[in-house]
Design a protein around this motif. Structure first.
Motif, PDB file in Angstrom:
ATOM      1  N   VAL A  63       0.894  -1.277  -0.001  1.00 38.97           N
ATOM      2  CA  VAL A  63      -0.112  -0.047   0.168  1.00 38.97           C
ATOM      3  C   VAL A  63       0.885   1.299   0.191  1.00 38.97           C
ATOM      4  O   VAL A  63       0.403   2.350  -0.651  1.00 38.97           O
ATOM      5  N   ASP A  64       2.041   1.084   0.758  1.00 33.36           N
ATOM      6  CA  ASP A  64       2.934   2.286   0.856  1.00 33.36           C
ATOM      7  C   ASP A  64       3.569   2.684  -0.521  1.00 33.36           C
ATOM      8  O   ASP A  64       4.067   3.795  -0.657  1.00 33.36           O
ATOM      9  N   THR A  65       3.675   1.728  -1.536  1.00 32.32           N
ATOM     10  CA  THR A  65       4.186   2.060  -2.716  1.00 32.32           C
ATOM     11  C   THR A  65       3.369   2.246  -3.856  1.00 32.32           C
ATOM     12  O   THR A  65       3.747   2.292  -5.078  1.00 32.32           O
ATOM     13  N   LEU A  66       1.957   2.659  -3.646  1.00 33.38           N
ATOM     14  CA  LEU A  66       0.924   2.874  -4.626  1.00 33.38           C
ATOM     15  C   LEU A  66       1.073   4.201  -5.419  1.00 33.38           C
ATOM     16  O   LEU A  66       1.501   5.131  -4.579  1.00 33.38           O
ATOM     17  N   PRO A  67       0.774   4.441  -6.461  1.00 37.22           N
ATOM     18  CA  PRO A  67       0.895   5.579  -7.098  1.00 37.22           C
ATOM     19  C   PRO A  67      -0.018   6.608  -6.579  1.00 37.22           C
ATOM     20  O   PRO A  67      -1.085   6.256  -5.843  1.00 37.22           O
ATOM     21  N   ASP A  68      -0.160   7.650  -7.093  1.00 44.07           N
ATOM     22  CA  ASP A  68      -1.117   8.871  -6.671  1.00 44.07           C
ATOM     23  C   ASP A  68      -2.358   8.238  -7.248  1.00 44.07           C
ATOM     24  O   ASP A  68      -2.467   7.742  -8.264  1.00 44.07           O
ATOM     25  N   PRO A  69      -3.292   8.655  -6.463  1.00 43.00           N
ATOM     26  CA  PRO A  69      -4.831   8.046  -6.650  1.00 43.00           C
ATOM     27  C   PRO A  69      -5.330   8.741  -8.024  1.00 43.00           C
ATOM     28  O   PRO A  69      -5.480   9.990  -8.271  1.00 43.00           O
ATOM     29  N   LEU A  70      -5.859   7.901  -8.872  1.00 43.28           N
ATOM     30  CA  LEU A  70      -6.657   7.856 -10.091  1.00 43.28           C
ATOM     31  C   LEU A  70      -7.622   6.876 -10.037  1.00 43.28           C
ATOM     32  O   LEU A  70      -7.665   5.776  -9.643  1.00 43.28           O
ATOM     33  N   PRO A  71      -8.803   7.200 -10.877  1.00 40.16           N
ATOM     34  CA  PRO A  71      -9.688   6.042 -11.088  1.00 40.16           C
ATOM     35  C   PRO A  71      -8.843   4.782 -11.606  1.00 40.16           C
ATOM     36  O   PRO A  71      -7.891   5.173 -12.373  1.00 40.16           O
ATOM     37  N   GLU A  72      -9.356   3.701 -11.469  1.00 42.85           N
ATOM     38  CA  GLU A  72      -8.442   2.499 -11.712  1.00 42.85           C
ATOM     39  C   GLU A  72      -9.514   1.367 -12.605  1.00 42.85           C
ATOM     40  O   GLU A  72     -10.621   1.226 -12.233  1.00 42.85           O
TER      41      GLU A  72
END
Length: 107
Positions: A25-34
């Protein structure tokens, strides 16, 4: 048919690029719709990403099950100011993976 699907994907996906591979979870990119592809190992998830992007080697695909071992994020239409950008996520397969036992234990 395949020709219609390719036409539709080329209309919706104007630009795509790899963002990062996430392992927590710490390495997820900035949030966008997925939109993500999930399924059994070696079923063609990475090949589907390549087909949608109209590129043969954007997402690594292999005949060996278990090669995708992280959540691979691609940004679609990242240069788009209209709000049509989103992440396409290639997920690891569920089921058999041809990897060493030590690697499997870490999962």
């Amino acid at each position: 048919d395949a020709e219609t699907l390719e036409f539709l994907s080329n209309a919706a996906v104007r630009q795509i690029e790899f963002v990062k591979g996430a392992v927590s979870v710490d390495t997820l990119p900035d949030p966008l719709p997925e939109a993500c592809f999930a399924g059994r190992s070696n079923v063609g998830k990475s090949s589907l990403v390549n087909m949608l992007s109209n590129r043969k080697k954007l997402a690594f695909s292999s005949k060996t099950p278990g090669k995708t071992q992280q959540f691979n994020y691609f940004v679609v239409n990242g240069q788009d100011d209209v709000g049509n950008k989103f992440h396409l996520v290639d997920l690891p397969g569920v089921g058999y993976a041809k990897v060493p036992v030590a690697v499997r234990r870490e999962w």
